[in-house]
Design a protein around this motif. Structure first.
Motif, PDB file in Angstrom:
ATOM      1  N   TYR A  18       0.833  -1.196   0.000  1.00 39.06           N
ATOM      2  CA  TYR A  18       0.000   0.000   0.000  1.00 39.06           C
ATOM      3  C   TYR A  18       0.877   1.260   0.000  1.00 39.06           C
ATOM      4  O   TYR A  18       0.629   2.208  -0.741  1.00 39.06           O
ATOM      5  N   LEU A  19       1.936   1.223   0.810  1.00 36.51           N
ATOM      6  CA  LEU A  19       2.855   2.369   0.859  1.00 36.51           C
ATOM      7  C   LEU A  19       3.510   2.592  -0.500  1.00 36.51           C
ATOM      8  O   LEU A  19       3.602   3.715  -0.990  1.00 36.51           O
ATOM      9  N   GLN A  20       3.964   1.493  -1.109  1.00 42.00           N
ATOM     10  CA  GLN A  20       4.659   1.635  -2.394  1.00 42.00           C
ATOM     11  C   GLN A  20       3.709   2.131  -3.484  1.00 42.00           C
ATOM     12  O   GLN A  20       4.097   2.887  -4.357  1.00 42.00           O
ATOM     13  N   HIS A  22       1.601   4.226  -2.949  1.00 43.43           N
ATOM     14  CA  HIS A  22       1.483   5.657  -2.676  1.00 43.43           C
ATOM     15  C   HIS A  22       2.838   6.353  -2.792  1.00 43.43           C
ATOM     16  O   HIS A  22       3.115   7.329  -2.074  1.00 43.43           O
ATOM     17  N   TRP A  24       5.793   5.557  -1.851  1.00 42.69           N
ATOM     18  CA  TRP A  24       6.810   5.469  -0.793  1.00 42.69           C
ATOM     19  C   TRP A  24       7.892   4.492  -1.212  1.00 42.69           C
ATOM     20  O   TRP A  24       7.598   3.424  -1.755  1.00 42.69           O
ATOM     21  N   CYS A  39       9.195   9.945   5.745  1.00 44.06           N
ATOM     22  CA  CYS A  39       7.827   9.824   6.257  1.00 44.06           C
ATOM     23  C   CYS A  39       6.841  10.511   5.309  1.00 44.06           C
ATOM     24  O   CYS A  39       6.997  11.685   4.998  1.00 44.06           O
ATOM     25  N   VAL A  51       9.211   0.794   8.779  1.00 48.65           N
ATOM     26  CA  VAL A  51       8.151  -0.132   8.373  1.00 48.65           C
ATOM     27  C   VAL A  51       8.591  -1.562   8.673  1.00 48.65           C
ATOM     28  O   VAL A  51       9.713  -1.955   8.337  1.00 48.65           O
ATOM     29  N   PHE A  58       3.862   0.416  11.050  1.00 49.95           N
ATOM     30  CA  PHE A  58       4.817   1.499  10.809  1.00 49.95           C
ATOM     31  C   PHE A  58       4.960   2.349  12.067  1.00 49.95           C
ATOM     32  O   PHE A  58       4.091   2.344  12.937  1.00 49.95           O
ATOM     33  N   VAL A  69      -2.152  -0.585   8.642  1.00 51.39           N
ATOM     34  CA  VAL A  69      -2.457   0.015   7.342  1.00 51.39           C
ATOM     35  C   VAL A  69      -3.721   0.905   7.416  1.00 51.39           C
ATOM     36  O   VAL A  69      -3.818   1.917   6.717  1.00 51.39           O
ATOM     37  N   PHE A  72      -2.641   4.114   8.860  1.00 49.17           N
ATOM     38  CA  PHE A  72      -1.906   4.869   7.848  1.00 49.17           C
ATOM     39  C   PHE A  72      -2.875   5.590   6.906  1.00 49.17           C
ATOM     40  O   PHE A  72      -2.711   6.781   6.625  1.00 49.17           O
ATOM     41  N   TYR A  76      -3.001   9.474   6.327  1.00 46.15           N
ATOM     42  CA  TYR A  76      -2.576   9.934   5.009  1.00 46.15           C
ATOM     43  C   TYR A  76      -3.679  10.742   4.338  1.00 46.15           C
ATOM     44  O   TYR A  76      -3.431  11.796   3.764  1.00 46.15           O
TER      45      TYR A  76
END
Ligand SMILES: [Zn+2]
Length: 323
Positions: A18-20, A22, A24, A39, A51, A58, A69, A72, A76
């Motif tokens: 999910y971070l990637q 977005h 990250w 961050c 992470v 995280f 998540v 987050f 976010y």
């Protein structure tokens, strides 16, 4: 909502993925498979965002935020818990939906003579290339029924942008190219806007996973530029879908040692050359080796090949390319 349903959702949406998605990117690896990076929740200058993919948790040493998540997504998007859960459900549902939509469009391609003729006019001839790019055609009807028959609710189709608020297929009379988390639609009729994307990010650089290992990479503006170069045997080509790179695409270009050849449109209004010059400067600052390819006036890589240019001539342009 039950604890079990929440646990299931969290399992289906791994925090790192999910971070990637977005934009990250981890900057260094720690012990036990944990990662550090900038961050995304505060203006961070040195990596303070930790992470742990094995626990899907995280923590930020800068702003003190941390959690799973769902937390987050709350931080976010600055939404409440239930809205964050809804966003994650939507995100989880989008990938299979786009995959099935692309499958439908591909089945339509060879039923439409006009679409195939257009591809030929743009120099796209090899079946191997059409297969590689998974090119399809949106007739403007039939998608909604097809996807609902597969069990996707109308609400999800509307949220993805595949179907309009009134319930019609959003793409009509367009060639369709699957991207990472999106679909690009190229209109075949002169009366409609030529380029369309579904709502959301246009994703990273095209086919980057296959290209990043090459020490020399050719970057072009459009997917038809990509297509003719790939067909001519330049498998180290990638595409930004426009001459402006998003942050994710820019970081991808800088993620290793390589030479980047910018083969942007030599358009008469100067937007391609200007964009190439600006990007070249930024890449140089990051220590990336850059060359600008000088195409003949008012050509782009697509028209260069369509109007008779061949691989040997393009290779000569690459060799003559300067900073
Ligand atoms: Zn932070």
């Amino acid at each position: 909502m039950s604890c079990q349903a929440l646990d299931e959702l969290k399992q289906q949406v791994p925090l790192l993925n999910y971070l990637q998605a977005h934009d990250w990117q981890p900057t260094r690896q720690l012990s036990r498979g944990r990662w550090m990076g900038l961050c995304p929740l505060h203006c961070d200058r040195k990596p303070s965002f930790l992470v742990d993919p094995s626990k899907s948790l995280f923590y930020c040493y800068g702003c003190g935020r941390g959690g799973d998540v769902i937390r987050f997504a709350e931080d976010y998007y600055q939404v409440k818990f239930l809205q964050a859960v809804a966003l994650l459900h939507q995100w989880r549902g989008l990938a299979p939906l786009l995959h099935e939509a692309a499958g439908f469009y591909r089945m339509q391609l060879h039923r439409n003579g006009e679409a195939v003729t257009y591809l030929h006019q743009r120099g796209v001839r090899s079946p191997e290339l059409i297969e590689h790019m998974r090119i399809g055609y949106a007739p403007g009807g039939g998608l909604r029924g097809w996807l609902m028959q597969l069990g996707h609710p109308l609400q999800a189709l509307r949220q993805s942008g595949l179907v309009t608020a009134l319930g019609y297929d959003a793409y009509r009379h367009r060639l369709v190219f699957p991207l990472e988390g999106n679909l690009y639609g190229r209109s075949l009729s002169a009366s409609a806007p030529p380029h369309r994307f579904l709502p959301g990010s246009k994703g990273g650089l095209y086919a980057w996973e296959q290209v990043r290992r090459y020490p020399e990479v050719i970057l072009v503006e459009g997917l038809f530029d990509y297509a003719v170069l790939w067909q001519a045997g330049f498998y180290n080509v990638t595409c930004a879908m426009g001459n402006h790179l998003n942050a994710h695409q820019y970081r991808q270009l800088c993620d290793g040692w390589r030479t980047v050849y910018l083969a942007f449109d030599a358009d008469t209004n100067g937007s391609g050359p200007q964009a190439a010059q600006w990007l070249a400067r930024r890449l140089l600052d990051r220590g990336v080796n850059v060359r600008r390819v000088a195409l003949p006036d008012s050509h782009d890589p697509n028209s260069f090949f369509v109007q008779g240019g061949d691989a040997r001539q393009f290779q000569a342009l690459l060799e003559a390319a300067q900073l």
